[in-house]
Design an enzyme around this catalytic site. Structure first.
Site, PDB file in Angstrom:
ATOM      1  N   HIS A 137       0.861  -1.185   0.000  1.00 18.94           N
ATOM      2  CA  HIS A 137       0.000   0.000   0.000  1.00 18.94           C
ATOM      3  C   HIS A 137       0.904   1.243   0.000  1.00 18.94           C
ATOM      4  O   HIS A 137       0.968   1.982   0.993  1.00 18.94           O
ATOM      5  CB  HIS A 137      -0.903  -0.037   1.243  1.00 18.94           C
ATOM      6  CG  HIS A 137      -2.034   0.948   1.215  1.00 18.94           C
ATOM      7  ND1 HIS A 137      -2.409   1.652   0.091  1.00 18.94           N
ATOM      8  CD2 HIS A 137      -2.880   1.364   2.209  1.00 18.94           C
ATOM      9  CE1 HIS A 137      -3.427   2.443   0.381  1.00 18.94           C
ATOM     10  NE2 HIS A 137      -3.724   2.294   1.650  1.00 18.94           N
ATOM     11  N   GLN A 140      -0.030   5.063   0.945  1.00 17.20           N
ATOM     12  CA  GLN A 140      -0.253   5.303   2.383  1.00 17.20           C
ATOM     13  C   GLN A 140       1.052   5.706   3.064  1.00 17.20           C
ATOM     14  O   GLN A 140       1.067   6.571   3.951  1.00 17.20           O
ATOM     15  CB  GLN A 140      -0.824   4.026   3.034  1.00 17.20           C
ATOM     16  CG  GLN A 140      -1.027   4.138   4.530  1.00 17.20           C
ATOM     17  CD  GLN A 140      -2.152   5.090   4.915  1.00 17.20           C
ATOM     18  OE1 GLN A 140      -3.249   4.983   4.385  1.00 17.20           O
ATOM     19  NE2 GLN A 140      -1.888   6.016   5.839  1.00 17.20           N
ATOM     20  N   ASP A 232      -2.632  -1.260  12.500  1.00 15.01           N
ATOM     21  CA  ASP A 232      -3.577  -1.437  11.394  1.00 15.01           C
ATOM     22  C   ASP A 232      -4.573  -2.507  11.835  1.00 15.01           C
ATOM     23  O   ASP A 232      -4.349  -3.191  12.842  1.00 15.01           O
ATOM     24  CB  ASP A 232      -2.796  -1.875  10.135  1.00 15.01           C
ATOM     25  CG  ASP A 232      -3.669  -2.032   8.897  1.00 15.01           C
ATOM     26  OD1 ASP A 232      -4.816  -1.523   8.891  1.00 15.01           O
ATOM     27  OD2 ASP A 232      -3.226  -2.682   7.919  1.00 15.01           O
ATOM     28  N   ARG A 301      -3.249  11.860   2.910  1.00 15.55           N
ATOM     29  CA  ARG A 301      -3.425  10.928   1.790  1.00 15.55           C
ATOM     30  C   ARG A 301      -3.689  11.714   0.511  1.00 15.55           C
ATOM     31  O   ARG A 301      -3.171  11.407  -0.559  1.00 15.55           O
ATOM     32  CB  ARG A 301      -4.611   9.964   2.021  1.00 15.55           C
ATOM     33  CG  ARG A 301      -4.490   9.016   3.194  1.00 15.55           C
ATOM     34  CD  ARG A 301      -3.337   8.059   3.065  1.00 15.55           C
ATOM     35  NE  ARG A 301      -3.285   7.384   1.782  1.00 15.55           N
ATOM     36  CZ  ARG A 301      -4.136   6.436   1.349  1.00 15.55           C
ATOM     37  NH1 ARG A 301      -5.100   6.001   2.125  1.00 15.55           N
ATOM     38  NH2 ARG A 301      -4.010   5.876   0.155  1.00 15.55           N
TER      39      ARG A 301
HETATM   40  N1  NVA Z   1      -4.363  -3.777   5.855  1.00 15.93           N
HETATM   41  C1  NVA Z   1      -5.567  -3.047   5.552  1.00 15.93           C
HETATM   42  C2  NVA Z   1      -5.239  -1.672   5.103  1.00 15.93           C
HETATM   43  C3  NVA Z   1      -6.426  -0.790   4.819  1.00 15.93           C
HETATM   44  C4  NVA Z   1      -6.038   0.578   4.354  1.00 15.93           C
HETATM   45  C5  NVA Z   1      -6.360  -3.785   4.503  1.00 15.93           C
HETATM   46  O1  NVA Z   1      -5.763  -4.244   3.520  1.00 15.93           O
HETATM   47  O2  NVA Z   1      -7.565  -3.942   4.671  1.00 15.93           O
HETATM   48  N1   CP Z   2      -6.027   4.038   4.486  1.00 20.43           N
HETATM   49  C1   CP Z   2      -6.777   3.711   3.407  1.00 20.43           C
HETATM   50  O1   CP Z   2      -6.265   3.247   2.383  1.00 20.43           O
HETATM   51  O2   CP Z   2      -8.092   3.941   3.550  1.00 20.43           O
HETATM   52  P1   CP Z   2      -9.258   3.522   2.530  1.00 20.43           P
HETATM   53  O3   CP Z   2      -9.333   2.016   2.586  1.00 20.43           O
HETATM   54  O4   CP Z   2     -10.480   4.196   3.045  1.00 20.43           O
HETATM   55  O5   CP Z   2      -8.871   3.979   1.157  1.00 20.43           O
END
Ligand code: NVA
Ligand code: CP
Length: 316
Positions: A137, A140, A232, A301
């Site tokens: 990700h 982020q 997280d 973000r």
């Molecule tokens: N680890 C989480 C991050 C969300 C922004 C997911 O993948 O659901």
């Molecule tokens: N942190 C993040 O990626 O949030 P969303 O899942 O809302 O995009």
């Protein structure tokens, strides 16, 4: 060639592909775009650019950031949800990539397989941005770094502890990003949720070059001296069926007042990529408390994602 020219036309798939100087460039550009927006100044660097936003998984922050960031810079964002297009079910990823690449100037992808975002990049011929996969990700991390930079005034040498599911997309991306930027990172997780050894090794190569360390531990005393505590969700999107087993093994790793005190520093801040499950990975007290910077982080973000689009696609 300078960094500005070198970033133009590039994909943004993981931070592995960028030098520390390039990562710093994104952060500085984001800060500049943020300061301008606060003065009511937006740009036009994406004028006449059409941007596809592919979402296989839901999103609040990432979708909104790409949408608002694109509109602020004069571009046109088009949301393509899971049920709107055939990606990967009735049409191959390669075919969808080639078609969208002929119609759009840039493509964002959020979804399951990391391979999909790589294929989109390979076949579309336009910049592709990773808005989250099962493995990484990266946008982020830019927001996290900007938030830390704004708060502390520097990055190198900060002590960063990520607590919780140590093998998810956030833990993976934080190891790479913090390693590259010279932030000392500890992944604090039970052994069964430790990150893959080859990624830890790679993050250590980056950290060595930047003069920092990567530590993997299941000892709660690893939070001692932390400048940042990050967590997280315990069950990421796509693994909701694992929620009960994760709660059972991760309960001791909850970020609560006791853990914040255990750092031994009054100055420790709390970050979370959000969305958060209060009462699981973090208590309401900590996320609502004075150490929490989570809403600055969420706002960032947008500024950082805008910077990624501007740097890779914009005329500026
Ligand atoms: N680890 C989480 C991050 C969300 C922004 C997911 O993948 O659901
Ligand atoms: N942190 C993040 O990626 O949030 P969303 O899942 O809302 O995009």
């Amino acid at each position: 060639m300078g960094i500005k020219e070198d970033l133009h036309g590039r994909n943004f798939i993981t931070l592995k592909d960028f030098t520390p100087e390039e990562i710093q460039y994104f952060i500085t550009l984001a800060k500049d775009l943020k300061d301008k927006k606060k003065q009511g100044i937006t740009g036009n660097s994406l004028y006449k650019k059409n941007i596809a936003l592919i979402f296989e998984k839901p999103s609040t922050r990432t979708r909104s950031s790409f949408t608002v960031g694109c509109l602020d810079e004069g571009g046109h964002p088009e949301y393509l949800g899971r049920d709107d297009i055939q990606l990967g079910h009735k049409e191959t990823v390669e075919d969808t990539a080639r078609v969208l690449g002929r119609m759009f100037d840039g493509i964002e992808f959020r979804g399951f397989k990391h391979e999909t975002v790589e294929k989109l990049a390979k076949y579309s011929g336009v910049p592709v941005w990773n808005g989250l996969t099962d493995d990484f990700h990266p946008t982020q991390i830019l927001a996290d770094l900007l938030t830390m930079y704004e708060h502390f005034g520097y990055l190198k040498g900060l002590n960063f502890v990520y607590v919780g599911d140590g093998r998810n997309n956030m833990a993976n991306s934080l190891m790479v990003g913090m390693g590259k930027m010279g932030v000392n990172i500890t992944i604090l997780a039970p052994k069964s949720l430790w990150p893959k050894a080859d990624l830890v090794e790679l993050a250590r190569v980056y950290a060595n070059e930047a003069g920092s360390t990567v530590t993997i531990s299941d000892d709660l005393d690893s939070v001692v001296g932390a400048d940042v505590i990050y967590t997280d969700v315990w069950a990421s999107m796509g693994e909701e069926d694992k929620a009960a087993e994760r709660i059972a093994i991760l309960k001791p790793y909850q970020v609560n007042e006791a853990m914040m005190k255990r750092t031994g520093k009054d100055s420790t801040v709390f970050l979370h990529c959000l969305p958060a499950v209060r009462g699981n990975e973090v208590t309401n007290e900590v996320i609502e408390g004075p150490a929490s910077l989570v809403f600055d982080e969420a706002e960032n973000r947008m500024h950082t994602i805008k910077a990624v689009m501007v740097a890779t696609l914009g005329n500026y």
